[in-house]
Design a protein around this motif. Structure first.
Motif: not given
Length: 714
Positions: A227, A230-231, A341, A345
């Protein structure tokens, strides 16, 4: 110094003090007569009683005991039961119930006889066998008594076993329902506990939960890393496109719609024509108006197409639809990344909820295990108790139904044909030992009650702080010369040598300050102080000393009798000023003057005369004139004369007589001297029988030795 050593050797005294055997022999020597009487009496009575004993007959039987009781026969019972306590069983055989049962089975003549007097029950070493014996003057009785006693013991043991079994069975039956109920209740409690807490196998559950928690935690860590990557990528693409993720999603969706693309293409075409025509025509020209109407129509149609694709309520600028191919691909990647993402999550949230669930369970498992173990222990205890009671019940029922004793007769008693060996010799020996012990005890008891000081050693112990200057032997009255003045009659005798040794020791006591005035006294009357005073004065005179002997014992004067002089004027008359000094002083032998006591005054008068200034002046005068002034004073304990005169003397010589002076009197006299700050020169043992004196009496001159035979101790 050596001259102060005692006439009795020091080593002999130390041995007698430290060796208890020597002390015991001394006690027996002193108390030989009562000890002999007691020994003869005790030995005679014991020997007479021993000789009067009739021959005894003895019979014996044996009982063998099992390691277990009935359990050994049935095979049921504890494997760790201890062996029968033979000492306890021996006491049971001699107990009143067993003996009474045996007497009932015997001849009625035994009812008046206490058979326990002749009974003996002895365990055989390292076996389970008891030997039962009985002695009697009648040869038929021992075997009958022993066999009857063994039978009665076995019968009593059977009865006791059955009674114990019945009592045990009733008790077990009363306890079984309660124990069974406790077992069922504990098992039910465990089942409810498992149902309530959804427990099957806590140990396996704990192990598997720990594995799940570890795996989930690793997955969560990996997802967080993905994550995060990806962020970062999403932030980079947003920065490049300058639009939000939602806008990128909308544009990407519209770009994929064919109606929107055709309408947008037609709109772009009309707008291009309008731009070209606007350069040629004015706004009011029909072509311009027609193109604007087409532009408006197409814009409306485009919004409708957009609304159909992205839904109502959302609008988008037509300029935003002008996206190049590169930007369109980038927007597609942005939308995909955002979707990934979001999915990651959701996975992360799911895993975290699962991790929390397992962690909460793991925290509860120890408490659940503790409760479960407690319940299982209760079940185990109740089950063991229940099974043990069932097992005991079976054993007790078997024992109750069986008639088996824990003992059996190994060998029966047989009637003896010969009496047991006579114990006359051993009884006589025991009688002798008993008589000797009683005699010794009697001698010790009599000696402990005897307070007289019997020997020179006793005198030394009583006056332990004073040196023993001389030991004067005991002698009889039948000798040539004046009574008690033996040194004058036998100047060459060993007794005279003893007085010379005493006089020599007195000279060496204080060589720097010679003794002039010597006071001679004793603790109690009749200890021979006057005799010692007379002989010591005579010896000093024989040695060339100018001596004055004064008899200060005004109540019981004795110097006039010793020197065979009429009792006339003396010290009291001189102190009272009734006569001149020259008329009362007598010369008894060369160099020896004697001053008698004089008339007998009252006690108060005699003490006042001795304490007078006149007495002090005369003593100072005589001390200057004579080499020695010897004062024969009264005893210490009856009157105070000696204590008064001691203040005017250079030293005090104590005369003590064995077998006359008691320990309490000696103790009082010593305390009196110690408290009065008097210079005590030492102790003279008078009337003793020292072995050393007679050991060396052959050293005296021949004539004296012959006469000494008449002076042997009385």
């Amino acid at each position: 110094m050596n001259l102060l050593e005692l006439n009795v050797p020091q080593k002999i005294r130390q041995q007698e003090d430290s060796n208890p055997l020597i002390g015991l022999l001394t006690t027996l020597r002193r108390q030989w007569l009562p000890a002999t009487i007691v020994f003869v009496g005790v030995f005679g009575i014991s020997a007479y009683l021993a000789s009067r004993q009739k021959p005894l007959y003895e019979a014996s039987g044996e009982l063998i005991f099992k390691v277990d009781r009935a359990a050994r026969l049935t095979g049921i019972g504890d494997e760790e039961k201890k062996q029968t306590n033979l000492q306890t069983e021996a006491r049971v055989i001699l107990s009143a119930p067993v003996v009474e049962l045996a007497v009932k089975s015997l001849d009625p003549a035994f009812k008046d006889i206490d058979i326990t007097d002749g009974l003996s029950v002895i365990p055989s070493p390292d076996t389970n066998i008891l030997k039962v014996s009985y002695q009697s003057e009648n040869p038929k009785e021992p075997a009958e008594v022993v066999n009857a006693l063994m039978k009665s013991y076995i019968a009593n043991d059977l009865q006791a076993n059955q009674a114990e079994s019945v009592t045990a069975r009733k008790f077990i039956l009363s306890q079984l329902p309660n124990v069974e109920k406790d077992l069922v209740d504990s098992e039910l409690a465990l089942r409810r506990f498992k149902e309530k807490n959804r427990v099957t196998a806590l140990a396996q559950e704990s192990s598997s939960s720990i594995g799940v928690v570890i795996g989930t935690d690793k997955q969560i860590t990996d997802l967080k890393a993905q994550i995060s990557n990806l962020e970062a990528s999403i932030r980079a693409m947003r920065s490049r496109l300058g639009i939000s993720t939602n806008q990128a999603t909308l544009l990407s969706t519209l770009s994929a719609s064919e109606p929107v693309k055709q309408t947008f293409a037609e709109l772009q075409k009309v707008e291009q024509q309008l731009a070209v025509q606007s350069t040629q025509y004015s706004d009011g020209h029909p072509i311009i108006k027609r193109l604007k109407r087409q532009q408006t129509t197409l814009q409306t149609l485009l919004q409708q197409r957009v609304a159909e694709v992205i839904g109502g309520g959302k609008s988008i600028n037509s300029k935003d639809l002008q996206v190049g191919g590169l930007d369109l691909a980038l927007m597609s990647d942005l939308v995909k990344s955002e979707i990934n993402r979001s999915g990651l999550q959701q996975q992360l949230d799911t895993l975290e909820r699962s991790l929390n669930t397992y962690s909460d369970r793991l925290r509860v498992i120890p408490k659940l295990e503790q409760e479960q173990q407690s319940l299982e222990r209760k079940i185990a205890v109740n089950r063991i108790t229940y099974e043990s009671l069932l097992k005991r019940l079976q054993e007790v029922q078997l024992v109750e139904n069986q008639k088996v004793s824990n003992a059996r007769v190994l060998s029966s008693a047989v009637e003896p044909t010969q009496p047991i060996a006579s114990k006359l010799k051993s009884n006589l020996m025991m009688s002798g030992l008993l008589g000797l012990a009683v005699a010794i005890a009697t001698a010790i008891a009599l000696q402990s009650m005897d307070t007289l000081l019997r020997t020179t050693d006793d005198l030394e112990r009583a006056f332990d702080s004073y040196p023993l200057l001389g030991v004067l032997p005991k002698f009889g009255r039948k000798w040539v010369g004046r009574q008690d003045a033996i040194v004058c009659a036998e100047p060459g005798s060993q007794i005279s040598e003893t007085y010379r040794m005493l006089q020599t020791k007195l000279e060496f006591l204080n060589a720097n300050c010679p003794l002039k005035v010597i006071l001679i006294t004793s603790s109690v009357p009749s200890e021979g102080k006057s005799t010692v005073s007379a002989n010591l004065a005579a010896i000093a005179a024989q040695l060339g000393k100018h001596v004055l002997l004064i008899d200060t014992d005004m109540r019981h004067p004795s110097q006039h009798a010793i020197w065979d002089i009429p009792h006339g004027l003396g010290l009291t008359d001189l102190l009272a000023g009734q006569t001149p000094e020259g008329s009362v002083i007598h010369t008894v032998i060369p160099n020896l003057n004697l001053l008698l006591a004089g008339k007998l005054p009252s006690n108060t008068l005699s003490l006042s005369l001795l304490k007078s200034q006149r007495m002090s002046a005369l003593m100072e005068k005589w001390a200057d004139i004579y080499d020695y002034v010897i004062l024969d004073t009264p005893p210490l304990l009856p009157v105070a004369d000696a204590m008064v005169l001691s203040k005017q003397a250079d030293g005090v010589l104590i005369v003590a007589r064995p077998e006359l002076l008691s320990s309490p009197d000696a103790s009082v006299a010593k305390k009196l001297l110690d408290k009065s700050d008097i210079n005590v020169l030492g102790l003279v043992a008078n009337g003793a029988t020292p072995r050393v004196y007679y050991k060396y009496r052959h050293y005296a001159p021949t004539e004296s030795s012959k006469k000494l035979k008449r002076l042997k101790p009385s």
